[in-house]
Design a protein around this motif. Structure first.
Motif, PDB file in Angstrom:
ATOM      1  N   TRP A 138       4.181   7.122   2.257  1.00  0.00           N
ATOM      2  CA  TRP A 138       4.142   6.242   3.230  1.00  0.00           C
ATOM      3  C   TRP A 138       3.886   4.752   2.463  1.00  0.00           C
ATOM      4  O   TRP A 138       3.190   4.852   1.690  1.00  0.00           O
ATOM      5  CB  TRP A 138       3.123   6.543   4.201  1.00  0.00           C
ATOM      6  CG  TRP A 138       3.227   7.678   5.169  1.00  0.00           C
ATOM      7  CD1 TRP A 138       2.937   9.092   4.701  1.00  0.00           C
ATOM      8  CD2 TRP A 138       3.790   7.807   6.248  1.00  0.00           C
ATOM      9  NE1 TRP A 138       3.405   9.780   5.630  1.00  0.00           N
ATOM     10  CE2 TRP A 138       4.069   9.026   6.542  1.00  0.00           C
ATOM     11  CE3 TRP A 138       4.659   6.878   7.148  1.00  0.00           C
ATOM     12  CZ2 TRP A 138       4.825   9.799   7.878  1.00  0.00           C
ATOM     13  CZ3 TRP A 138       5.284   7.153   8.392  1.00  0.00           C
ATOM     14  CH2 TRP A 138       5.238   8.576   8.665  1.00  0.00           C
ATOM     15  N   VAL A 139       4.342   3.827   3.157  1.00  0.00           N
ATOM     16  CA  VAL A 139       4.229   2.532   2.594  1.00  0.00           C
ATOM     17  C   VAL A 139       4.215   1.463   3.613  1.00  0.00           C
ATOM     18  O   VAL A 139       4.571   1.544   4.621  1.00  0.00           O
ATOM     19  CB  VAL A 139       5.402   2.227   1.540  1.00  0.00           C
ATOM     20  CG1 VAL A 139       6.751   2.065   2.277  1.00  0.00           C
ATOM     21  CG2 VAL A 139       4.948   1.214   0.658  1.00  0.00           C
ATOM     22  N   PHE A 178       3.409   1.730   9.107  1.00  0.00           N
ATOM     23  CA  PHE A 178       3.690   2.283   7.747  1.00  0.00           C
ATOM     24  C   PHE A 178       5.386   3.157   7.951  1.00  0.00           C
ATOM     25  O   PHE A 178       5.661   3.358   9.055  1.00  0.00           O
ATOM     26  CB  PHE A 178       2.917   3.483   7.229  1.00  0.00           C
ATOM     27  CG  PHE A 178       1.542   2.937   6.575  1.00  0.00           C
ATOM     28  CD1 PHE A 178       1.533   3.173   5.384  1.00  0.00           C
ATOM     29  CD2 PHE A 178       0.476   2.606   7.518  1.00  0.00           C
ATOM     30  CE1 PHE A 178       0.251   2.486   4.705  1.00  0.00           C
ATOM     31  CE2 PHE A 178      -0.751   2.105   6.846  1.00  0.00           C
ATOM     32  CZ  PHE A 178      -0.761   2.003   5.403  1.00  0.00           C
ATOM     33  N   GLU A 225       0.872  -1.360   0.076  1.00  0.00           N
ATOM     34  CA  GLU A 225      -0.042  -0.109  -0.075  1.00  0.00           C
ATOM     35  C   GLU A 225       0.945   1.255  -0.076  1.00  0.00           C
ATOM     36  O   GLU A 225       1.886   1.348   0.907  1.00  0.00           O
ATOM     37  CB  GLU A 225      -0.875   0.016   1.190  1.00  0.00           C
ATOM     38  CG  GLU A 225      -1.966   1.085   1.365  1.00  0.00           C
ATOM     39  CD  GLU A 225      -3.231   0.621   0.724  1.00  0.00           C
ATOM     40  OE1 GLU A 225      -4.008   1.430   0.143  1.00  0.00           O
ATOM     41  OE2 GLU A 225      -3.597  -0.657   1.239  1.00  0.00           O
ATOM     42  N   SER A 235      -1.065  12.980  10.613  1.00  0.00           N
ATOM     43  CA  SER A 235      -1.077  11.614  10.433  1.00  0.00           C
ATOM     44  C   SER A 235       0.108  10.788  10.673  1.00  0.00           C
ATOM     45  O   SER A 235       0.185   9.794  10.600  1.00  0.00           O
ATOM     46  CB  SER A 235      -1.513  11.368   8.933  1.00  0.00           C
ATOM     47  OG  SER A 235      -0.637  11.997   7.872  1.00  0.00           O
ATOM     48  N   ARG A 257      -4.358   6.698  -2.315  1.00  0.00           N
ATOM     49  CA  ARG A 257      -3.821   5.473  -2.168  1.00  0.00           C
ATOM     50  C   ARG A 257      -3.606   4.512  -3.518  1.00  0.00           C
ATOM     51  O   ARG A 257      -4.423   4.664  -4.482  1.00  0.00           O
ATOM     52  CB  ARG A 257      -4.838   4.539  -1.233  1.00  0.00           C
ATOM     53  CG  ARG A 257      -5.274   5.113  -0.012  1.00  0.00           C
ATOM     54  CD  ARG A 257      -6.507   4.393   0.640  1.00  0.00           C
ATOM     55  NE  ARG A 257      -6.102   3.199   0.958  1.00  0.00           N
ATOM     56  CZ  ARG A 257      -7.057   2.499   1.801  1.00  0.00           C
ATOM     57  NH1 ARG A 257      -7.975   3.001   2.447  1.00  0.00           N
ATOM     58  NH2 ARG A 257      -6.594   1.242   2.127  1.00  0.00           N
ATOM     59  N   VAL A 317      -5.504   1.475   7.398  1.00  0.00           N
ATOM     60  CA  VAL A 317      -4.998   2.748   7.352  1.00  0.00           C
ATOM     61  C   VAL A 317      -5.678   3.727   8.375  1.00  0.00           C
ATOM     62  O   VAL A 317      -6.906   3.600   8.458  1.00  0.00           O
ATOM     63  CB  VAL A 317      -5.490   3.291   5.952  1.00  0.00           C
ATOM     64  CG1 VAL A 317      -5.084   5.033   5.912  1.00  0.00           C
ATOM     65  CG2 VAL A 317      -4.732   2.546   4.796  1.00  0.00           C
ATOM     66  N   LEU A 358       0.658   5.529   0.358  1.00  0.00           N
ATOM     67  CA  LEU A 358      -0.129   6.380   0.555  1.00  0.00           C
ATOM     68  C   LEU A 358       0.841   7.741   0.184  1.00  0.00           C
ATOM     69  O   LEU A 358       1.560   7.895   0.349  1.00  0.00           O
ATOM     70  CB  LEU A 358      -0.436   6.699   1.919  1.00  0.00           C
ATOM     71  CG  LEU A 358      -1.215   5.408   2.721  1.00  0.00           C
ATOM     72  CD1 LEU A 358      -1.613   5.581   4.052  1.00  0.00           C
ATOM     73  CD2 LEU A 358      -2.219   4.989   1.683  1.00  0.00           C
ATOM     74  N   ALA A 408      -5.676  10.350   2.235  1.00  0.00           N
ATOM     75  CA  ALA A 408      -4.525  10.289   1.504  1.00  0.00           C
ATOM     76  C   ALA A 408      -4.839   9.485   0.068  1.00  0.00           C
ATOM     77  O   ALA A 408      -5.901   8.658  -0.203  1.00  0.00           O
ATOM     78  CB  ALA A 408      -3.211   9.459   2.160  1.00  0.00           C
ATOM     79  N   GLU A 421      -1.436   0.700  -5.121  1.00  0.00           N
ATOM     80  CA  GLU A 421      -0.592  -0.169  -4.663  1.00  0.00           C
ATOM     81  C   GLU A 421       0.693  -0.433  -5.722  1.00  0.00           C
ATOM     82  O   GLU A 421       0.383  -0.029  -6.898  1.00  0.00           O
ATOM     83  CB  GLU A 421      -1.628  -1.450  -4.982  1.00  0.00           C
ATOM     84  CG  GLU A 421      -2.336  -1.828  -3.838  1.00  0.00           C
ATOM     85  CD  GLU A 421      -2.922  -3.269  -4.045  1.00  0.00           C
ATOM     86  OE1 GLU A 421      -3.116  -3.818  -2.833  1.00  0.00           O
ATOM     87  OE2 GLU A 421      -3.165  -3.717  -4.889  1.00  0.00           O
ATOM     88  N   SER A 427       0.364  -4.616   1.725  1.00  0.00           N
ATOM     89  CA  SER A 427      -0.931  -4.470   1.507  1.00  0.00           C
ATOM     90  C   SER A 427      -1.777  -5.160   2.380  1.00  0.00           C
ATOM     91  O   SER A 427      -1.688  -6.250   2.774  1.00  0.00           O
ATOM     92  CB  SER A 427      -1.383  -5.100   0.039  1.00  0.00           C
ATOM     93  OG  SER A 427      -2.644  -4.829  -0.360  1.00  0.00           O
ATOM     94  N   LEU A 453       0.439   6.751  11.451  1.00  0.00           N
ATOM     95  CA  LEU A 453       1.011   5.949  10.280  1.00  0.00           C
ATOM     96  C   LEU A 453       2.152   5.230  10.816  1.00  0.00           C
ATOM     97  O   LEU A 453       2.244   3.903  10.450  1.00  0.00           O
ATOM     98  CB  LEU A 453       1.433   6.770   8.938  1.00  0.00           C
ATOM     99  CG  LEU A 453       0.181   7.484   8.301  1.00  0.00           C
ATOM    100  CD1 LEU A 453       0.561   8.345   7.354  1.00  0.00           C
ATOM    101  CD2 LEU A 453      -0.546   6.190   7.720  1.00  0.00           C
TER     102      LEU A 453
END
Length: 288
Positions: free
Chosen positions: A141-142, A133, A111, A124, A158, A149, A113, A156, A160, A145, A128
């Motif tokens: 941010w990652v 994240f 994921e 945030s 989003r 969130v 963001l 945010a 993939e 998956s 996060l």
């Protein structure tokens, strides 16, 4: 107090004051499963075991209340503190991250963001981090998956991404300080291994010592694991210490849980009397 636990308390006293952080641990670990509210006197009694003055605890509670974590209720001369409802999501996400079994059904996707400039980015950031994240760049941010969130980042953008190519793996390596996290896990194990050995020798902890051990165990563990993205095994080094740290933490936690709950039964009250029984989820913590 047994020597291994006394040494952990002494280590805590040498660190900068973390009273507010320990309060958060107490609520997240022990009070939320039993209704979310507790008498200030019970908190003060616990902190006495850590040699932390009641004035320091009262100041920490006042600050946390002013910051929106808790609301205070007065019944006669007694003060009770309850976690504010809007903070429950923060606690729920952290609870899953700390006590839940590592995900085993990773899809190979992450994921991503994207958060723009302004208040949303600052608001945030902590949520996060606590959700697992990592951030390779400001506003980016990652996480694997499927990681929830937090509400603070609901606006945010989003996307993939795949971790199967070189660019994806480079993104991951730049998102989390895994070397630092590994070192922190090793330090955690060095601190608590003597306590596991002492308990494994069939030594008995008093109810008060069991509660102290439980809170300090989670206090130190969550400081590491909440900064760990809990990456799938395929993306971690073969000697990753996070697995051994979780095993150690789970063994100690399950060993001290019954006696620590007995301490709460005797000393924990809320506005209406004794604390209610713990939710069933408590017994499932650190289950795999």
């Amino acid at each position: 107090m047994p020597p291994p636990l006394a040494r952990i308390v002494e280590q805590l006293k040498r660190e900068p004051s973390r009273t507010g952080s320990i309060v958060i641990t107490v609520f997240g670990d022990a009070i939320v499963p039993r209704g979310g509210s507790v008498w200030l006197g019970a908190l003060l009694e616990f902190f006495t075991a850590l040699d932390i003055d009641s004035s320091v605890v009262r100041t920490a509670m006042s600050r946390l209340t002013a910051d929106g974590w808790f609301e205070r209720t007065k019944v006669g001369r007694n003060s009770f503190y309850r976690l504010v409802k809007r903070e429950r999501q923060t606690f729920d996400i952290a609870t899953k991250h700390i006590y839940g079994a590592p995900a085993s059904d990773w899809t190979g996707r992450f994921e991503l963001l994207l958060i723009g400039n302004g208040e949303d980015r600052d608001a945030s950031r902590e949520a996060l981090k606590n959700a697992g994240f990592g951030s390779p760049l400001p506003g980016v941010w990652v996480a694997p998956s499927g990681v929830p969130v937090p509400e603070e980042a609901a606006a945010a953008i989003r996307l993939e991404v795949s971790a199967e190519d070189d660019s994806g793996r480079r993104l991951l390596s730049e998102s989390w300080p895994l070397d630092r996290t590994a070192d922190a896990y090793l330090k955690f194990m060095k601190t608590f291994e003597p306590l596991r050995g002492w308990i494994g020798g069939r030594k008995t902890l008093s109810d008060a010592d069991a509660f102290t051990a439980r809170i300090l165990l989670i206090h130190y563990y969550r400081r590491v694991v909440l900064r760990d993205p809990l990456l799938p095994t395929a993306l971690l080094p073969s000697d990753w210490p996070g697995r051994a740290a979780r095993k150690l933490c789970g063994e100690i936690y399950r060993a001290v849980l019954p006696a620590s709950e007995q301490w709460l039964d005797c000393h924990g009250t809320h506005e209406s009397g004794p604390l209610p029984a713990a939710a069933k989820e408590l017994a499932r913590r650190f289950g795999d």
